[in-house]
Design an enzyme around this catalytic site. Sequence first.
Site, PDB file in Angstrom:
ATOM      1  N   THR A 144      -5.693 -20.267 -31.855  1.00  0.00           N
ATOM      2  CA  THR A 144      -6.943 -20.986 -32.084  1.00  0.00           C
ATOM      3  C   THR A 144      -6.714 -22.491 -32.166  1.00  0.00           C
ATOM      4  OG1 THR A 144      -7.860 -19.104 -33.267  1.00  0.00           O
ATOM      5  CG2 THR A 144      -8.881 -21.232 -33.679  1.00  0.00           C
ATOM      6  N   PRO A 146      -8.871 -26.557 -32.637  1.00  0.00           N
ATOM      7  CA  PRO A 146     -10.060 -27.138 -33.249  1.00  0.00           C
ATOM      8  C   PRO A 146     -11.319 -26.974 -32.402  1.00  0.00           C
ATOM      9  CG  PRO A 146      -8.193 -28.620 -33.519  1.00  0.00           C
ATOM     10  CD  PRO A 146      -7.731 -27.512 -32.623  1.00  0.00           C
ATOM     11  N   GLY A 149     -12.195 -21.660 -30.276  1.00  0.00           N
ATOM     12  CA  GLY A 149     -12.113 -20.500 -31.151  1.00  0.00           C
ATOM     13  C   GLY A 149     -12.384 -19.227 -30.385  1.00  0.00           C
ATOM     14  N   ALA A 254      -4.065  -7.110 -34.678  1.00  0.00           N
ATOM     15  CA  ALA A 254      -4.489  -7.654 -35.968  1.00  0.00           C
ATOM     16  C   ALA A 254      -5.871  -7.135 -36.347  1.00  0.00           C
ATOM     17  CB  ALA A 254      -4.485  -9.174 -35.920  1.00  0.00           C
ATOM     18  N   GLU A 375     -10.305 -13.306 -35.819  1.00  0.00           N
ATOM     19  CA  GLU A 375      -9.961 -12.239 -34.871  1.00  0.00           C
ATOM     20  C   GLU A 375     -11.185 -11.756 -34.104  1.00  0.00           C
ATOM     21  OE1 GLU A 375      -6.990 -12.393 -34.943  1.00  0.00           O
ATOM     22  OE2 GLU A 375      -6.191 -12.439 -36.958  1.00  0.00           O
TER      23      GLU A 375
END
Length: 396
Positions: A144, A146, A149, A254, A375
Amino acid sequence: MSEKNRPEAPDPQDFLALDATLSAEEADIRDTVRAFADRELRPGVGDWFEEGTLPDPRGLARAFGKLGVLGMHLEGYGCAGAGAVSYGLACRELEAVDSGLRSFVSVQGSLAMFAIHRFGSEEQKNTWLPRMAAGEAIGCFGLTEPDSGSDPGSMRTRARRDGSDWVLDGTKMWITNGSVADVAVVWAATDEGVRGFVVPTDTPGFAANTVHRKLSLRASITSELVLEGVRLSGDAVLPGSSGLGSPLSCLNEARYGIVWGAVGAARACYTATLDYATTREQFGGPIAGFQLTQRKLADMVLDVNQAGLTAMRIGRLKEEGACHRNHISLGKFGNVAAAQRVARAARSLHGANGITLEYPVMRHMVNLETVATYEGTEEIHALSIGQAVTGVSAFR
């Protein structure tokens, strides 16, 4: 039906008797992790959250390593090779204490270690995985950014060839364990597509800055990674990584932990509320005797048990090799939403006490705001499910 053969009443803590379906080994893992969490984590987590810190992360990593939960679902290289349900149970018990603690284990095992295990060379695996499984080395996962995302394909971090070396430049954001990590798995755009790199954090040009002033996931270390002219040898690249699908497959691992972890957070809120409602008296009796309270508790029981069923089914599919990424999207989408509903109802039923750290409910409630976002946001998972059932992509 005779009284002798009449089924026993449901256990309020396990209404559908899901844990009765566990193998002896799975039940032992559940009990071992739960006992560790109760002894080592639960007593201090309220203070850690209030202080916005995770004291002695290296000691915690070693303790998790001794417990055997770091990379426990991976095979070889010092990893336990446990089944998917066993790993899920560990995540459930850890997140029943705090989402930040489950995140510590998930990032180490399902992101950093999984990436090296799946895509790394034998040298990379032998160098890092045994140490990481033992908690002697901490890893982080840099994807990720700034400005990137939900759309990781727009990443700006670049890796360019310079002779036989690679040089990395860029910034990663919201990186769990980043400022205490010994190694970072960093994903960067190259002329050959997105590739993963194993970056020792003492490499010149690498810096990690801790993110402060968080209102959620406070008992967790969150960092910004800055790479300025980080020079790596040619063998730092993960040789098996190719394209954006590589880091996304790590995220899927994850997310699976989150499917189970959300059940733990929901169960913790429900359990605290059931205890509170049966002991808190108003108007001459326990608030558990009020109809509105019982309706809220019934909704909570439903959400906790349906989320548990979802996690268990996805875990069994994973063990059978039949788990598709859309199954995990459904699990994260549904279970996190269920946990959020339980946490909000728990906060309400605790009244003014619910806003204090004497009770776990508001801490879980604000943590789940982060769990719902990382995630893959709920919107991204909703679109993944929508694409799966319609055959039409709504993504750009």
